[in-house]
Design an enzyme around this catalytic site. Sequence first.
Site, PDB file in Angstrom:
ATOM      1  N   GLY A 147       1.128  -1.399  -0.054  1.00  0.00           N
ATOM      2  CA  GLY A 147      -0.136  -0.079   0.110  1.00  0.00           C
ATOM      3  C   GLY A 147       1.257   1.290  -0.372  1.00  0.00           C
ATOM      4  NE  ARG A 152      -1.084  -5.335  -0.912  1.00  0.00           N
ATOM      5  CZ  ARG A 152      -1.191  -3.585  -1.017  1.00  0.00           C
ATOM      6  NH1 ARG A 152      -2.311  -3.895  -1.618  1.00  0.00           N
ATOM      7  NH2 ARG A 152      -1.308  -3.304   0.319  1.00  0.00           N
ATOM      8  CG  ASP A 166       3.543  -6.572   7.362  1.00  0.00           C
ATOM      9  OD1 ASP A 166       2.771  -5.902   6.575  1.00  0.00           O
ATOM     10  OD2 ASP A 166       3.443  -7.004   8.769  1.00  0.00           O
ATOM     11  CB  THR A 202       2.476   1.115   5.989  1.00  0.00           C
ATOM     12  OG1 THR A 202       0.928   1.053   6.928  1.00  0.00           O
ATOM     13  CG2 THR A 202       3.079   1.015   7.713  1.00  0.00           C
ATOM     14  CG  ASP A 260      -2.293   0.636   7.633  1.00  0.00           C
ATOM     15  OD1 ASP A 260      -3.379   1.307   7.508  1.00  0.00           O
ATOM     16  OD2 ASP A 260      -1.650  -0.466   7.253  1.00  0.00           O
ATOM     17  CG  ASP A 275       1.037  -2.010  10.683  1.00  0.00           C
ATOM     18  OD1 ASP A 275       2.008  -1.079   9.739  1.00  0.00           O
ATOM     19  OD2 ASP A 275       0.462  -2.923   9.581  1.00  0.00           O
ATOM     20  NE  ARG A 293      -2.544  -4.163   5.538  1.00  0.00           N
ATOM     21  CZ  ARG A 293      -2.353  -4.239   4.924  1.00  0.00           C
ATOM     22  NH1 ARG A 293      -2.832  -6.200   4.493  1.00  0.00           N
ATOM     23  NH2 ARG A 293      -0.719  -4.630   4.660  1.00  0.00           N
ATOM     24  CG  HIS A 344      -8.077   3.665  -0.815  1.00  0.00           C
ATOM     25  ND1 HIS A 344      -9.478   2.857  -1.111  1.00  0.00           N
ATOM     26  CD2 HIS A 344      -7.320   2.987  -0.939  1.00  0.00           C
ATOM     27  CE1 HIS A 344      -8.595   1.621  -0.629  1.00  0.00           C
ATOM     28  NE2 HIS A 344      -8.114   1.628  -0.795  1.00  0.00           N
TER      29      HIS A 344
HETATM   30  P1  ATP Z   1       0.464  -2.661   3.408  1.00  0.00           P
HETATM   31  O1  ATP Z   1       0.613  -2.964   4.624  1.00  0.00           O
HETATM   32  O2  ATP Z   1       1.184  -1.372   3.289  1.00  0.00           O
HETATM   33  O3  ATP Z   1      -0.417  -2.423   2.168  1.00  0.00           O
HETATM   34  P2  ATP Z   1       2.737  -3.958   2.804  1.00  0.00           P
HETATM   35  O4  ATP Z   1       4.039  -4.333   2.658  1.00  0.00           O
HETATM   36  O5  ATP Z   1       2.512  -5.226   4.027  1.00  0.00           O
HETATM   37  O6  ATP Z   1       1.946  -2.940   2.570  1.00  0.00           O
HETATM   38  P3  ATP Z   1       1.428  -6.591   1.115  1.00  0.00           P
HETATM   39  O7  ATP Z   1       0.851  -6.093   0.347  1.00  0.00           O
HETATM   40  O8  ATP Z   1       1.812  -7.261   2.703  1.00  0.00           O
HETATM   41  O9  ATP Z   1       1.993  -4.860   0.944  1.00  0.00           O
HETATM   42  O10 ATP Z   1       3.323  -6.965   0.449  1.00  0.00           O
HETATM   43  C1  ATP Z   1       3.408  -6.041  -0.771  1.00  0.00           C
HETATM   44  C2  ATP Z   1       4.571  -7.482  -1.503  1.00  0.00           C
HETATM   45  O11 ATP Z   1       5.247  -8.135  -0.694  1.00  0.00           O
HETATM   46  C3  ATP Z   1       3.346  -8.694  -1.988  1.00  0.00           C
HETATM   47  O12 ATP Z   1       2.983  -8.244  -2.911  1.00  0.00           O
HETATM   48  C4  ATP Z   1       5.050 -10.116  -2.360  1.00  0.00           C
HETATM   49  O13 ATP Z   1       4.905  -9.767  -3.205  1.00  0.00           O
HETATM   50  C5  ATP Z   1       5.448  -9.609  -1.522  1.00  0.00           C
HETATM   51  N1  ATP Z   1       5.794 -10.229   0.177  1.00  0.00           N
HETATM   52  C6  ATP Z   1       4.260 -10.313   0.535  1.00  0.00           C
HETATM   53  N2  ATP Z   1       4.765 -10.972   1.846  1.00  0.00           N
HETATM   54  C7  ATP Z   1       6.096 -11.696   1.425  1.00  0.00           C
HETATM   55  C8  ATP Z   1       6.670 -13.316   1.402  1.00  0.00           C
HETATM   56  N3  ATP Z   1       6.419 -13.304   2.473  1.00  0.00           N
HETATM   57  N4  ATP Z   1       7.640 -13.499   0.460  1.00  0.00           N
HETATM   58  C9  ATP Z   1       8.230 -12.364  -0.615  1.00  0.00           C
HETATM   59  N5  ATP Z   1       7.510 -11.849  -0.416  1.00  0.00           N
HETATM   60  C10 ATP Z   1       6.704 -11.193  -0.007  1.00  0.00           C
END
Ligand code: ATP
Length: 319
Positions: free
Chosen positions: A11, A72, A103, A125, A127, A129, A171, A249
């Site tokens: 995000g 993503r 994360d 982020t 959040d 978090d 979240r 959003h």
């Molecule tokens: P936000 O919480 O602000 O939305 P985020 O970084 O947590 O941000 P995610 O959609 O969970 O957002 O992760 C972003 C991208 O990171 C995923 O689409 C994926 O490509 C990669 N990713 C997430 N989890 C894993 C994992 N366990 N192993 C490898 N890549 C990962």
Amino acid sequence: MKKIGVLTSGGDSPGMNAAIRAVIRKGIFHDMEVYGIYNGYQGLMAGNIKRLELGSAGDIIQRGGTILFSARSEEFKTEEGQNVAIEQLNKFGIEGLIVIGGDGSFQGAAKLTAKGYPCIGVPGTIDNDIPGTDYTIGFDTALNTIIDAIDKIRDTATSHERTYVIEVMGRNAGDLALWAGLADGAESILIPENENDFEIVVNRLKRGQARGKKHSIIVLAEGVGNGMDYGKQIQDATGMETRVTVLGHIQRGGKPSGFDRVLASRLGAKAVELLLNGEAGKMVGIQNNQLVSHDIIEVLKQKHEIDLDMYRLSNELSI
Ligand code: ATP
């Protein structure tokens, strides 16, 4: 290290551009080549990579969103996907990668580091978090967007003597709800980290009504449940006219606050320093206004803690 890459993932959040700018300028300041990877890990696997110059960072510090776009990618979660990503980085001669995101994005950075490719995470982020940092990039801007919206809703709530339930993002974390609720003098704040006693909320509303209150605001974190359902329950239990606003959003956009611009500039530059010092698999953060770095794997094992003293204070002040 002479060539580094930077991407934004997951995000988006206001201030990511200020972090990208800091990485570009700090890298070039240290005579490095800096490469922008577009569309997160998806773009990395596809080789959507371009060299960034000093001018690439011009006129972006004040803009929301991310000039590198975000995405993503399920494919990147697989080992084959990660191998393709490393091949692309090697093809461009990029020796270290800075990942700005949440994360999930850090999970990806940890996987690449475990395969021997050095990555540094920058927490971006709304959040708030992520363990190991007091604030994430974008939280302060989103908080102020929510405060601004609640102030406006409060005007109309008073005119019509209504109760408002306002659902905010976060979240599974209640930070945005807690800070916004405290800043806006909400009657009740509902966060996922705490048992939310429906009777207490209802009694507080009735007490306010009895002493002639013209409006009531309840801030509900999305991690608690659906704002629409909650609003209906409140109306049924109190008989008060209740409206629900789901801010959605709008909370992720807008120009970053001064706080987020400064935070992003400091964290982005710190990430470059870590790569220069030969570090890998670290996340940069801020704790007690000091820049810190932690092992990403350790951070991912921890659970984000909310400040429950602040929650108790909000209850005392909305007596
Ligand atoms: P936000 O919480 O602000 O939305 P985020 O970084 O947590 O941000 P995610 O959609 O969970 O957002 O992760 C972003 C991208 O990171 C995923 O689409 C994926 O490509 C990669 N990713 C997430 N989890 C894993 C994992 N366990 N192993 C490898 N890549 C990962």
